[in-house]
Design an enzyme around this catalytic site. Structure first.
Site, PDB file in Angstrom:
ATOM      1  N   GLY A 179      73.426  76.200  62.848  1.00  0.00           N
ATOM      2  CA  GLY A 179      72.931  74.813  62.740  1.00  0.00           C
ATOM      3  C   GLY A 179      73.356  74.196  61.423  1.00  0.00           C
ATOM      4  O   GLY A 179      73.882  74.867  60.534  1.00  0.00           O
ATOM      5  N   LYS A 198      77.450  65.720  54.344  1.00  0.00           N
ATOM      6  CA  LYS A 198      77.561  67.151  54.016  1.00  0.00           C
ATOM      7  C   LYS A 198      77.099  67.366  52.577  1.00  0.00           C
ATOM      8  O   LYS A 198      77.524  66.637  51.679  1.00  0.00           O
ATOM      9  CB  LYS A 198      79.020  67.571  54.172  1.00  0.00           C
ATOM     10  CG  LYS A 198      79.235  69.062  54.217  1.00  0.00           C
ATOM     11  CD  LYS A 198      80.623  69.362  54.753  1.00  0.00           C
ATOM     12  CE  LYS A 198      80.933  70.842  54.716  1.00  0.00           C
ATOM     13  NZ  LYS A 198      82.254  71.123  55.267  1.00  0.00           N
ATOM     14  N   ARG A 210      81.231  62.649  56.508  1.00  0.00           N
ATOM     15  CA  ARG A 210      82.247  63.005  57.493  1.00  0.00           C
ATOM     16  C   ARG A 210      82.044  62.104  58.713  1.00  0.00           C
ATOM     17  O   ARG A 210      80.897  61.878  59.106  1.00  0.00           O
ATOM     18  CB  ARG A 210      82.007  64.467  57.847  1.00  0.00           C
ATOM     19  CG  ARG A 210      82.974  65.094  58.739  1.00  0.00           C
ATOM     20  CD  ARG A 210      82.849  66.601  58.656  1.00  0.00           C
ATOM     21  NE  ARG A 210      81.520  67.067  59.081  1.00  0.00           N
ATOM     22  CZ  ARG A 210      81.154  68.338  59.035  1.00  0.00           C
ATOM     23  NH1 ARG A 210      81.956  69.253  58.577  1.00  0.00           N
ATOM     24  NH2 ARG A 210      79.960  68.697  59.444  1.00  0.00           N
ATOM     25  N   ASP A 264      81.502  78.026  65.798  1.00  0.00           N
ATOM     26  CA  ASP A 264      80.688  76.903  65.319  1.00  0.00           C
ATOM     27  C   ASP A 264      81.538  75.895  64.553  1.00  0.00           C
ATOM     28  O   ASP A 264      81.055  74.813  64.219  1.00  0.00           O
ATOM     29  CB  ASP A 264      79.532  77.399  64.443  1.00  0.00           C
ATOM     30  CG  ASP A 264      80.002  78.340  63.347  1.00  0.00           C
ATOM     31  OD1 ASP A 264      80.553  79.404  63.688  1.00  0.00           O
ATOM     32  OD2 ASP A 264      79.835  78.015  62.171  1.00  0.00           O
TER      33      ASP A 264
HETATM   34  P1  AMP Z   1      80.647  77.182  57.393  1.00  0.00           P
HETATM   35  O1  AMP Z   1      81.261  78.507  57.084  1.00  0.00           O
HETATM   36  O2  AMP Z   1      80.795  76.155  56.293  1.00  0.00           O
HETATM   37  O3  AMP Z   1      81.091  76.650  58.691  1.00  0.00           O
HETATM   38  O4  AMP Z   1      79.069  77.412  57.484  1.00  0.00           O
HETATM   39  C1  AMP Z   1      78.478  78.312  58.381  1.00  0.00           C
HETATM   40  C2  AMP Z   1      76.995  78.069  58.431  1.00  0.00           C
HETATM   41  O5  AMP Z   1      76.413  78.239  57.142  1.00  0.00           O
HETATM   42  C3  AMP Z   1      76.585  76.676  58.888  1.00  0.00           C
HETATM   43  O6  AMP Z   1      75.403  76.801  59.612  1.00  0.00           O
HETATM   44  C4  AMP Z   1      76.370  75.964  57.584  1.00  0.00           C
HETATM   45  O7  AMP Z   1      75.501  74.864  57.716  1.00  0.00           O
HETATM   46  C5  AMP Z   1      75.739  77.064  56.737  1.00  0.00           C
HETATM   47  N1  AMP Z   1      75.937  76.849  55.309  1.00  0.00           N
HETATM   48  C6  AMP Z   1      77.095  76.940  54.609  1.00  0.00           C
HETATM   49  N2  AMP Z   1      76.895  76.691  53.311  1.00  0.00           N
HETATM   50  C7  AMP Z   1      75.573  76.432  53.157  1.00  0.00           C
HETATM   51  C8  AMP Z   1      74.728  76.096  52.052  1.00  0.00           C
HETATM   52  N3  AMP Z   1      75.212  75.981  50.820  1.00  0.00           N
HETATM   53  N4  AMP Z   1      73.425  75.906  52.304  1.00  0.00           N
HETATM   54  C9  AMP Z   1      72.924  76.017  53.532  1.00  0.00           C
HETATM   55  N5  AMP Z   1      73.648  76.339  54.609  1.00  0.00           N
HETATM   56  C10 AMP Z   1      74.961  76.533  54.438  1.00  0.00           C
HETATM   57 MG    MG Z   2      80.731  75.266  59.853  1.00  0.00          MG
END
Ligand code: AMP
Ligand code: MG
Length: 491
Positions: free
Chosen positions: A93, A116, A179, A255
């Site tokens: 999510g 973001k 975005r 995702d």
């Molecule tokens: P990503 O690798 O950027 O696609 O992120 C994978 C998951 O981790 C997604 O659910 C993101 O919303 C969550 N996520 C990544 N970075 C953070 C962060 N700094 N704080 C909270 N959730 C994160």
């Molecule tokens: Mg992601």
């Protein structure tokens, strides 16, 4: 004429009409330090009918830096799950992004505005909900670069910075990026409800996506299978474009796969400098699951996850048939692009071998992918032409000469004219790409509040096919320090 001000921005949020299980409603958490605009994208502003001059107003930075809301926005964090590095993670999510709402532009278009770095949400798990300036600059510039290259992508409306500290491998400052996309629905948005056995939600989501984004399928009998078929097609085309331009996504988890076939979720992506099919841009990808040459296969793997999630809606055999169209589609799209990169106007059976052998020569010579393809446009088919500048890129010039004889023959067979071909090739072989080191230079300046390099790259990359006077240095190979910069998932 109505003045297009921030106040006349118009918002709706159709996603908020879906069942509550699909999201969590919440507002962005502002930074404690006041937000400041780092950069805004005039073309994206136009898409939501916003006069680009409005972006300079402090209210703009407040609105898109998470400190204010506009009427009709209905902010929410979207729920999804996904396969990360091949393993199913039951709940992900929006952990640090918030769907502010859909801007309507009066031309029948709706643009999701997704903020973001907007703070913690119920889906943040161990994260802090923030994004750092470094990674948002990379995303902002790469969106512009992909757009300039004609590759389907989410867009970036603006980048808003703050002096708030954010802790990563080192202390950095935070930023928020807006975005834009017609939809942020991912493969994982379907997977979560399939694995939770909430098949009614799988159907509700498919109906919603078809209604909003595949309206021509609304009344079709086998609409779910047809919908899947179109996602397969878009994904195959997208990945063929990535491969042709030498770009790796780095985290092709389900995702991060857009249901609309857009490039989504820019993290440790990379444009290749030297041609290396095994190029791994993500420093954390120890096994090379998402290496450059794996991307076409991973596209198929991810689509098979989506097919699985759609099983409650369509016959397995029909979904399987849809999946089976992926590889031929990808190959066709890729070959078409590579033919154009080599300047072939016609299709000939020997093209496959010529392309493969040219890539082999590049690999053996550690030659720069972007530069050599651009240089190939200058190839002369004239009798006795030595093509020295091109030849210099190859460690084994004799092998290049052998290939060049075949290439010349092939071009002559279709009566190719050098000048005309060069023009055509220059429209598909970019002069400028967002090399890691270029982004790094812009980041380092921005960390000292100098945003001029972001602006320069943003302008340059919007038109990557045209030689721009004074910008010769941006088309050169990376300097030694910029060759193997390590980029990880940490952003
Ligand atoms: P990503 O690798 O950027 O696609 O992120 C994978 C998951 O981790 C997604 O659910 C993101 O919303 C969550 N996520 C990544 N970075 C953070 C962060 N700094 N704080 C909270 N959730 C994160
Ligand atoms: Mg992601």
């Amino acid at each position: 004429m109505i003045r297009r001000t921030l106040e006349t921005l118009s918002f709706d949020n159709t996603y908020a009409r879906l069942p509550q299980a699909f999201y969590a409603r919440l507002n962005p958490t502002p930074f404690s330090a006041p937000p400041h605009l780092v950069h805004a994208n005039p073309a994206a502003a136009e898409l939501i009918k916003l006069d680009p001059e409005q972006c300079a107003r402090p209210e703009f930075a407040a609105l898109f830096g998470g400190s204010a809301l506009a009427p009709g926005m209905e902010p929410l964090a979207m729920l999804y799950s996904g396969h990360q590095f091949g393993v199913y993670v039951p709940q992900l999510g929006d952990g640090r992004a918030i769907l502010l709402g859909e801007a309507t532009n009066g031309r029948g278009e709706r643009w999701d505005l997704h903020l973001k770095g907007a703070g913690m949400t119920p889906f943040s798990r161990d994260g802090d909900g923030r994004a750092v300036l470094r990674s948002t600059i990379r995303e902002y510039l790469c969106c512009a670069a992909m757009q300039g290259l004609g590759i389907a992508t989410t867009q970036a409306l603006c980048l808003v910075g703050s002096d708030d500290k954010v802790y990563r491998e080192q202390i950095e400052t935070g930023a928020m990026l807006v975005r834009m996309a017609p939809s942020h629905v991912r493969f994982g948005s379907f997977e979560i409800f399939y694995y939770r056995k909430q098949h009614e939600h799988v159907r509700a989501l498919a109906d919603y996506v078809i209604e909003q984004h595949f309206p021509h399928l609304r009344e079709v009998g086998d609409k779910y299978a047809r919908f899947f078929g179109e996602v397969v097609e878009r994904t195959a085309k997208l990945i063929a474009q990535w491969q042709a331009v030498g770009w790796a996504h780095g985290v092709m988890n389900t995702d991060n796969m857009s249901i609309l076939g857009l490039t989504l979720d820019y993290g440790p992506f990379g444009f290749m400098d030297d041609y290396d099919p095994g190029f791994i841009c993500n420093h954390s990808d120890h096994n090379g699951r998402y290496a450059f040459d794996q991307q076409p296969y991973i596209g198929l793997w991810n689509l098979s996850c989506l097919a699985q999630a759609l099983l409650p809606l369509a016959e397995k055999e029909v979904l399987k048939a849809g999946l089976d169209t992926y590889t031929p589609r990808f190959e066709r799209e890729y070959l078409q692009r590579m033919r154009a990169k080599l300047g072939f106007a016609e299709e000939k059976p020997e093209d496959d071998d010529l392309i493969r052998d040219f890539l082999g020569l590049l690999q053996g010579s550690h030659a720069d992918y972007t530069i050599v393809f651009r240089e190939l446009g200058t190839f002369s088919t004239a009798e006795g032409a030595s093509n020295d500048r091109l030849r210099e890129h190859f460690l084994n010039p004799d092998r290049f000469d052998g290939w060049a004889v075949r290439y010349r023959e092939r071009l002559r067979n279709e009566c190719s004219r050098d000048d005309e071909r060069c023009d055509r090739m220059n429209r598909v072989n970019p002069q400028y790409v967002l090399r890691n080191y270029l982004a790094q230079t812009a980041i380092e300046k921005a960390q000292h509040k100098d945003f001029s390099e972001i602006d320069r790259l943003f302008t340059l990359l919007q038109d990557p096919f045209t030689d721009q006077p004074g910008m010769e240095a941006y088309a050169l190979p990376p300097p030694n320090w910029g060759k193997h910069l390590s980029v990880s998932c940490s952003s």
